[in-house]
Design an enzyme around this catalytic site. Structure first.
Site, PDB file in Angstrom:
ATOM      1  CE  LYS A  17      22.610  34.281  44.581  1.00  0.00           C
ATOM      2  NZ  LYS A  17      24.047  34.580  44.688  1.00  0.00           N
ATOM      3  NE  ARG A  93      20.315  40.513  45.097  1.00  0.00           N
ATOM      4  CZ  ARG A  93      21.185  40.028  44.243  1.00  0.00           C
ATOM      5  NH1 ARG A  93      22.421  40.433  44.250  1.00  0.00           N
ATOM      6  NH2 ARG A  93      20.831  39.157  43.341  1.00  0.00           N
ATOM      7  NE  ARG A 130      29.536  35.143  36.848  1.00  0.00           N
ATOM      8  CZ  ARG A 130      28.757  35.477  37.872  1.00  0.00           C
ATOM      9  NH1 ARG A 130      27.861  34.622  38.316  1.00  0.00           N
ATOM     10  NH2 ARG A 130      28.880  36.644  38.452  1.00  0.00           N
ATOM     11  NE  ARG A 162      26.866  38.856  35.997  1.00  0.00           N
ATOM     12  CZ  ARG A 162      26.207  38.363  37.054  1.00  0.00           C
ATOM     13  NH1 ARG A 162      25.707  37.140  36.991  1.00  0.00           N
ATOM     14  NH2 ARG A 162      26.052  39.067  38.146  1.00  0.00           N
ATOM     15  NE  ARG A 173      28.046  41.283  41.714  1.00  0.00           N
ATOM     16  CZ  ARG A 173      28.680  40.478  40.853  1.00  0.00           C
ATOM     17  NH1 ARG A 173      29.708  40.939  40.161  1.00  0.00           N
ATOM     18  NH2 ARG A 173      28.277  39.257  40.671  1.00  0.00           N
TER      19      ARG A 173
HETATM   20  P1  AP5 Z   1      26.823  31.352  39.557  1.00  0.00           P
HETATM   21  O1  AP5 Z   1      25.899  30.187  39.534  1.00  0.00           O
HETATM   22  O2  AP5 Z   1      26.837  32.273  38.381  1.00  0.00           O
HETATM   23  O3  AP5 Z   1      26.711  32.163  40.925  1.00  0.00           O
HETATM   24  P2  AP5 Z   1      25.556  33.066  41.523  1.00  0.00           P
HETATM   25  O4  AP5 Z   1      25.438  32.673  42.959  1.00  0.00           O
HETATM   26  O5  AP5 Z   1      24.322  32.992  40.685  1.00  0.00           O
HETATM   27  O6  AP5 Z   1      26.251  34.490  41.471  1.00  0.00           O
HETATM   28  P3  AP5 Z   1      25.926  35.860  40.751  1.00  0.00           P
HETATM   29  O7  AP5 Z   1      27.247  36.573  40.658  1.00  0.00           O
HETATM   30  O8  AP5 Z   1      25.177  35.681  39.475  1.00  0.00           O
HETATM   31  O9  AP5 Z   1      25.051  36.528  41.810  1.00  0.00           O
HETATM   32  P4  AP5 Z   1      24.805  38.039  41.893  1.00  0.00           P
HETATM   33  O10 AP5 Z   1      23.971  38.127  43.109  1.00  0.00           O
HETATM   34  O11 AP5 Z   1      26.031  38.875  41.885  1.00  0.00           O
HETATM   35  O12 AP5 Z   1      24.107  38.384  40.543  1.00  0.00           O
HETATM   36  P5  AP5 Z   1      22.615  38.550  40.109  1.00  0.00           P
HETATM   37  O13 AP5 Z   1      22.563  38.169  38.702  1.00  0.00           O
HETATM   38  O14 AP5 Z   1      21.658  37.941  41.076  1.00  0.00           O
HETATM   39  O15 AP5 Z   1      28.294  30.744  39.769  1.00  0.00           O
HETATM   40  C1  AP5 Z   1      29.429  31.585  39.749  1.00  0.00           C
HETATM   41  C2  AP5 Z   1      30.571  30.881  38.973  1.00  0.00           C
HETATM   42  O16 AP5 Z   1      30.963  29.726  39.710  1.00  0.00           O
HETATM   43  C3  AP5 Z   1      30.162  30.392  37.580  1.00  0.00           C
HETATM   44  O17 AP5 Z   1      31.235  30.589  36.694  1.00  0.00           O
HETATM   45  C4  AP5 Z   1      29.879  28.907  37.780  1.00  0.00           C
HETATM   46  O18 AP5 Z   1      30.162  28.164  36.616  1.00  0.00           O
HETATM   47  C5  AP5 Z   1      30.840  28.565  38.899  1.00  0.00           C
HETATM   48  N1  AP5 Z   1      30.329  27.527  39.780  1.00  0.00           N
HETATM   49  C6  AP5 Z   1      29.050  27.355  40.216  1.00  0.00           C
HETATM   50  N2  AP5 Z   1      28.963  26.304  41.031  1.00  0.00           N
HETATM   51  C7  AP5 Z   1      30.227  25.790  41.128  1.00  0.00           C
HETATM   52  C8  AP5 Z   1      30.799  24.681  41.839  1.00  0.00           C
HETATM   53  N3  AP5 Z   1      30.047  23.863  42.613  1.00  0.00           N
HETATM   54  N4  AP5 Z   1      32.128  24.471  41.709  1.00  0.00           N
HETATM   55  C9  AP5 Z   1      32.890  25.283  40.941  1.00  0.00           C
HETATM   56  N5  AP5 Z   1      32.405  26.337  40.228  1.00  0.00           N
HETATM   57  C10 AP5 Z   1      31.091  26.577  40.332  1.00  0.00           C
HETATM   58  O19 AP5 Z   1      22.411  40.159  40.269  1.00  0.00           O
HETATM   59  C11 AP5 Z   1      23.149  41.064  39.471  1.00  0.00           C
HETATM   60  C12 AP5 Z   1      22.837  42.490  39.926  1.00  0.00           C
HETATM   61  O20 AP5 Z   1      21.428  42.783  39.724  1.00  0.00           O
HETATM   62  C13 AP5 Z   1      23.069  42.789  41.413  1.00  0.00           C
HETATM   63  O21 AP5 Z   1      24.418  43.107  41.689  1.00  0.00           O
HETATM   64  C14 AP5 Z   1      22.122  43.993  41.619  1.00  0.00           C
HETATM   65  O22 AP5 Z   1      22.681  45.173  41.097  1.00  0.00           O
HETATM   66  C15 AP5 Z   1      20.923  43.632  40.750  1.00  0.00           C
HETATM   67  N6  AP5 Z   1      19.886  42.898  41.512  1.00  0.00           N
HETATM   68  C16 AP5 Z   1      19.466  41.618  41.291  1.00  0.00           C
HETATM   69  N7  AP5 Z   1      18.524  41.270  42.177  1.00  0.00           N
HETATM   70  C17 AP5 Z   1      18.330  42.351  42.983  1.00  0.00           C
HETATM   71  C18 AP5 Z   1      17.493  42.597  44.110  1.00  0.00           C
HETATM   72  N8  AP5 Z   1      16.657  41.671  44.590  1.00  0.00           N
HETATM   73  N9  AP5 Z   1      17.574  43.818  44.710  1.00  0.00           N
HETATM   74  C19 AP5 Z   1      18.404  44.764  44.240  1.00  0.00           C
HETATM   75  N10 AP5 Z   1      19.222  44.602  43.176  1.00  0.00           N
HETATM   76  C20 AP5 Z   1      19.192  43.392  42.556  1.00  0.00           C
END
Ligand code: AP5
Length: 221
Positions: A17, A93, A130, A162, A173
């Site tokens: 994402k 979410r 990552r 991270r 998660r």
């Molecule tokens: P990446 O693009 O980083 O993946 P992502 O889908 O953004 O995954 P995240 O782990 O960042 O999502 P998340 O939901 O855990 O974290 P968030 O920051 O939102 O890609 C992943 C890896 O794959 C990278 O290394 C990339 O290079 C690689 N990649 C990408 N595309 C590829 C491809 N096509 N081929 C190969 N490799 C590829 O949230 C963090 C925390 O914040 C949550 O756990 C929660 O505690 C809190 N939080 C955030 N939002 C909320 C909410 N709305 N409600 C409650 N808590 C929340």
């Protein structure tokens, strides 16, 4: 391409994402609103929000709905989002967050909700390798080409793993995704507001599929 869009990108943690939203944000000339980035910035700055969110995030839990809804409501009311739109990454979410978002966007509804589909075993591999820049959030892959001395090629910041990318937090998660976030697929799917996009393939291939799905949905509106 017509600039401006109001998009929600759903998908498992590690589905890509963040990677795709950065590109989509440039393509459609709209702000990329990542709730994870907002929370990580608050942690870095040591704000009250950051202090209370850090423990929850490191353990792979979800920050409370009320806090998250307040953050997004404030961000969507700024001029850039009101005038041009936005891409929401990481919000909603939970079903209560989605219902609150419907209330916030009643005057300017979302164009399309996309579910970026990647199987669980593949996202675990992606997240495990990552590495991210602590300052600008640029992603790197540990097993692929790495930045010299783990310094960000983009801004010179430190490239690190991270705090929530430990095996325990990744699994928590992903389990929470199944119980709390997967019901959103039904919430949006039943209302005919969502399109699935295959997130397996190179980042360029996935980007092409996303823009095709978004442009098709916007032409139909
Ligand atoms: P990446 O693009 O980083 O993946 P992502 O889908 O953004 O995954 P995240 O782990 O960042 O999502 P998340 O939901 O855990 O974290 P968030 O920051 O939102 O890609 C992943 C890896 O794959 C990278 O290394 C990339 O290079 C690689 N990649 C990408 N595309 C590829 C491809 N096509 N081929 C190969 N490799 C590829 O949230 C963090 C925390 O914040 C949550 O756990 C929660 O505690 C809190 N939080 C955030 N939002 C909320 C909410 N709305 N409600 C409650 N808590 C929340």
């Amino acid at each position: 391409m017509i600039p401006g869009a109001r998009l929600i990108i759903l998908g498992r943690q590690g589905a890509g994402k963040g990677t795709q939203c950065v590109r989509l944000s440039r393509h459609y000339v709209v702000p990329h609103i990542s709730t994870g980035d907002v929370l990580r910035a608050a942690v870095r700055e040591g704000t009250e929000l950051g202090k209370s969110a850090k423990e929850v995030m490191d353990a792979g839990g979800l920050v409370g709905d009320e806090i998250m809804i307040g953050i997004v409501n404030e961000r969507l009311s700024r001029d850039d989002a009101r005038a041009r739109g936005y891409i929401l990454d990481g919000f909603p979410r939970t079903v209560p967050q989605a219902k609150a978002l419907d209330d916030m966007t009643i005057e300017r509804p979302i164009d399309i909700v996309i579910d970026l589909v990647v199987p669980r075993d593949l996202v675990v591999q992606r997240i495990s390798s990552r590495r991210v820049c602590r300052d600008c959030g640029t992603n790197y892959v540990a097993s692929g080409p790495t930045p010299v001395l783990w310094i960000c090629e983009n801004c010179g910041g430190d490239v690190v793993q991270r705090d929530d990318d430990t095996p325990e937090a990744i699994n928590r998660r992903l389990d929470l995704y199944e119980t709390q976030t997967a019901p959103l697929l039904q919430f949006y799917g039943d209302a005919g507001r969502m399109v699935d996009v295959d997130g397996v393939g190179t980042p360029d291939e996935v980007f092409g599929r996303l823009t095709q799905a978004i442009d098709t949905a916007r032409r139909r509106r």
